[in-house]
Enzyme design. Sequence first.
Site, PDB file in Angstrom:
ATOM      1  N   HIS A 208       0.844  -1.193   0.000  1.00 43.45           N
ATOM      2  CA  HIS A 208       0.000   0.000   0.000  1.00 43.45           C
ATOM      3  C   HIS A 208       0.880   1.245   0.000  1.00 43.45           C
ATOM      4  CE1 HIS A 208      -3.087  -2.907   0.703  1.00 43.45           C
ATOM      5  NE2 HIS A 208      -4.015  -1.978   0.681  1.00 43.45           N
ATOM      6  N   GLY A 249     -11.827   0.335   5.598  1.00 45.35           N
ATOM      7  CA  GLY A 249     -10.877  -0.354   4.729  1.00 45.35           C
ATOM      8  C   GLY A 249     -10.050   0.611   3.897  1.00 45.35           C
ATOM      9  N   HIS A 250      -9.181   0.067   3.084  1.00 46.00           N
ATOM     10  CA  HIS A 250      -8.281   0.889   2.271  1.00 46.00           C
ATOM     11  C   HIS A 250      -9.026   1.712   1.216  1.00 46.00           C
ATOM     12  CE1 HIS A 250      -7.453  -3.098  -0.123  1.00 46.00           C
ATOM     13  NE2 HIS A 250      -8.726  -2.802  -0.094  1.00 46.00           N
ATOM     14  N   ASN A 251      -8.414   2.829   0.857  1.00 48.35           N
ATOM     15  CA  ASN A 251      -8.894   3.678  -0.248  1.00 48.35           C
ATOM     16  C   ASN A 251     -10.223   4.365   0.033  1.00 48.35           C
ATOM     17  OD1 ASN A 251      -6.706   2.635  -1.841  1.00 48.35           O
ATOM     18  ND2 ASN A 251      -7.939   0.823  -2.211  1.00 48.35           N
ATOM     19  N   SER A 269     -12.406   1.115  -0.644  1.00 46.49           N
ATOM     20  CA  SER A 269     -12.722   1.877  -1.859  1.00 46.49           C
ATOM     21  C   SER A 269     -14.120   2.475  -1.851  1.00 46.49           C
ATOM     22  CB  SER A 269     -12.535   0.991  -3.093  1.00 46.49           C
ATOM     23  OG  SER A 269     -11.220   0.475  -3.123  1.00 46.49           O
TER      24      SER A 269
END
Lengths: 360, 360, 360
Positions: A208, A249-251, A269
């Site tokens: 990441h 979560g990521h993004n 996302s």
Amino acid sequence: MSVHIREIVENFPNLVSLVRGDHAHIITDLQEPKSASQQSLIFVGDRHHLQEALESKAQAWVVHKDLVEQVPKSIPHVFVSPNVALTMALVGRRLFPQTIHRQPIKGPAVHPSSHVAMTARLGKDCIVGPGAVVGENCILGNQTVIGANAVLEPGVKVGDRTHIYPLVYIGHGCEVGADCEIHPHTTIGTEGFGYAMDDKFTQHRITHFGRVMIEDSVHIGANVQIDRGTFLDSRIGSGTKIDNHCHFGHNIVIGKNTVITGGMIVAGSVTIGSYCVFGGRTTIAGHLSIPDKTKISGMSGVTKGISKSGDYGGFPLTDLRRALKARAAQRHLPAMLKSLKKIMTKLGMDPGELKDSGAE
Amino acid sequence: MSVHIREIVENFPNLVSLVRGDHAHIITDLQEPKSASQQSLIFVGDRHHLQEALESKAQAWVVHKDLVEQVPKSIPHVFVSPNVALTMALVGRRLFPQTIHRQPIKGPAVHPSSHVAMTARLGKDCIVGPGAVVGENCILGNQTVIGANAVLEPGVKVGDRTHIYPLVYIGHGCEVGADCEIHPHTTIGTEGFGYAMDDKFTQHRITHFGRVMIEDSVHIGANVQIDRGTFLDSRIGSGTKIDNHCHFGHNIVIGKNTVITGGMIVAGSVTIGSYCVFGGRTTIAGHLSIPDKTKISGMSGVTKGISKSGDYGGFPLTDLRRALKARAAQRHLPAMLKSLKKIMTKLGMDPGELKDSGAE
Amino acid sequence: MSVHIREIVENFPNLVSLVRGDHAHIITDLQEPKSASQQSLIFVGDRHHLQEALESKAQAWVVHKDLVEQVPKSIPHVFVSPNVALTMALVGRRLFPQTIHRQPIKGPAVHPSSHVAMTARLGKDCIVGPGAVVGENCILGNQTVIGANAVLEPGVKVGDRTHIYPLVYIGHGCEVGADCEIHPHTTIGTEGFGYAMDDKFTQHRITHFGRVMIEDSVHIGANVQIDRGTFLDSRIGSGTKIDNHCHFGHNIVIGKNTVITGGMIVAGSVTIGSYCVFGGRTTIAGHLSIPDKTKISGMSGVTKGISKSGDYGGFPLTDLRRALKARAAQRHLPAMLKSLKKIMTKLGMDPGELKDSGAE
């Protein structure tokens, strides 16, 4: 601590007016009506509070403008305000501040047992608690507080007056704006849950490269996690408030002044707009978009993107009115099933069809 | 950081082929198409990515083999791969590593402010961060990282290359294999929630003699808890990946290569197989067994054991197709109730029966 | 560690009787039947355990009084008890104690790298681990354990024999009683999620003057948060046990001996009685009251106050029997919808009505 009525009058001319009272009267604390003493100041924002206030010992009241005529003549000190909750917040914060937790051990502001890298830059009047770690090339603003045993990896930036509580973790290169508060045991900016599978079903970590960027005046509660982005940064807009026990979560990208109640889980996302409000324990599936000014009631599950602002709820998500009706209907399900069987028998149909799962 | 195309060709001969391009071309970063520069490498795994790539500045692409014919002739550097996500993971991890967070403060690898017991044994090239505690008789493998302020109780073993992030807690005698990552604020191996009640309704602690045993290549996210076993050990099999914000009760056993998304709650004494996949916010009641290769969709509630591998979802849990149909039908419930009333009236039945809860 | 049968006989005269056996026989450990050796002591509380015991190597059994006649004559050492689980708890705790985690690094009981304020007062035989912070005016009882890197803000009180695990955070002025255990990564007493909005939609922090007051013999698991009260204190009654991964908003009050399983979320200003039991992942909306001796099954959502003790479940919450029926009916929903369409067609009604959401 004690404050004269005069100080309230002088500090908040646009928020309160003194209907009657003595500028020299001393207020010792802000209180709930039922636990107030004669020196307390209480806050009467609605009829329920009024009822409690009538049974209170408090001699000084802040009352909503619509209720001021119902205050007994016997109450000697009465303020009127169009926004009682705001008055409570601002009087409390400015005149009865709680600075006691800013440094648990007396001593120099940067505690000798903290670990501040030589390459880190600290603004004026920073406090760094015992055992806190401020990594290489970190930049702290003025009056920043880094609590005991908190860990800031290299390259972290923290804005002016931001309070990082003890035992917070912030990953490398992440940025936190000014006037934020981040509560204990929160993890900002670890690598997200991104893996790629090979043909032997072995998972390989996806690095990441993104960071987590948090703008000004953001509240992040305790035991929250916000993962860094895969390539781009995860972002939290200014003024957004996130309660305890949430996972992002990521993004993810969240707009400004959005309010997120405890226990929300947001998959990767997801984009959330500004001025949204989320009830507790909401779940949002990955890769969805939620527009500005959306309100979602507690315990809802969002599995599709939302195209239009509005009030929503339920799982599956629908407009709030429908969701409340569907929820209320749940308890009639057994009776519905029973009645359906009767109807089908009466009409010569096979009630056994109801055992069919519909999954043929 | 920069990498020549040659290095990618040489490092991953079985994963990518260079369709065209200059071995001496320099890649500066991996990126999403929309944020890429001319020196970036982007990854085109599906039609959606292709569309974004066509609008990107990137001059170097990794493209799935089925899409390679659609890459414009104008793109000078093109790799083809059968597994684009895996390529992204492996190129990122090997050629663009992020080691910046491995030690927040320069100095000796075992920081002088860490607390490593005299009886602990450390492998080669270990890093122990500031304030970290490594208790009596702990054994750390080679190249192990123990982050700042993490706490390892006595007798903990950690395998080679495993990264224990800052502020992790590992209880006495627990073992973590090689190549694992355990994220901040995770608690491994505290005593489980086991009490015995006497006849005065007072609860008495049940001592937990078991440990938590974690095999190789396991990912455990932030703010996760895994309780130790009562008599036997709680176990997590190799290759299993556990996202942030999960809770596992005592005596759990999880197989290999299982993927657990954020927010799962697993009650005590549950056995989960290998190669399972769990969607976010799944709940599993105590004492159940879940076989290998089971997939359970997000927000499901498992209250009975599963005897056969398959795709499941919902609460109560059913096969996934049925669960999706049942969920979709939810929003029709109010209309169903209304129609049922009409039908019953039409048929001379008493629609009041529907108010009956069915709980007679 | 080893214990003679005599010690069990002598220590628990009101809990076990030795049916037969040798006082000099040595027990080396408590075990599950399947992993027991000849020197182990096993516990047979029900028929399921009996079956396992019959296949076990264990030569010493504790058996429930109703099962004692079914113990084979070949078992040489047999205790009988009216409460096998309690026997397991008390024998384990008193005769096989786990003290190994009480101090991870040998040395003086108050570790030289801990940070104990000059104004703090410590009882006899306290243990304060490496890096732990004990703020100004804190008071610790006798035999209190403060784990490594835990942080106690100023004015915290902790009672006798209470075990604060490593990496716990306790906010200023909060109090924890005697004989409590608080697990890692738990946050007690940060400011609650209270904000007041001005007319520009900006949120202003409401100062929290209340504390968190925890009575005796309370268990608080890992990664739990309990917010402080706005004016009054948040309170947890004696004997209450709270599992991992729970979140409690500001101003909550919980009675005595209540058991709260993992993952509960309680919004602000909720009052919960004594002797209640909550299943995992329960959610309780704000400002509600729940009476003594209420039982709520897992994954329930409480959105209205409960006036009467009893067993409840579901979302919306109903009595448990109804909730289980409603849940079981869920899977028939698609078939119900299909049958309703048929019926309506048969009766000359428009099945299109069922598409209507009922939200007109």
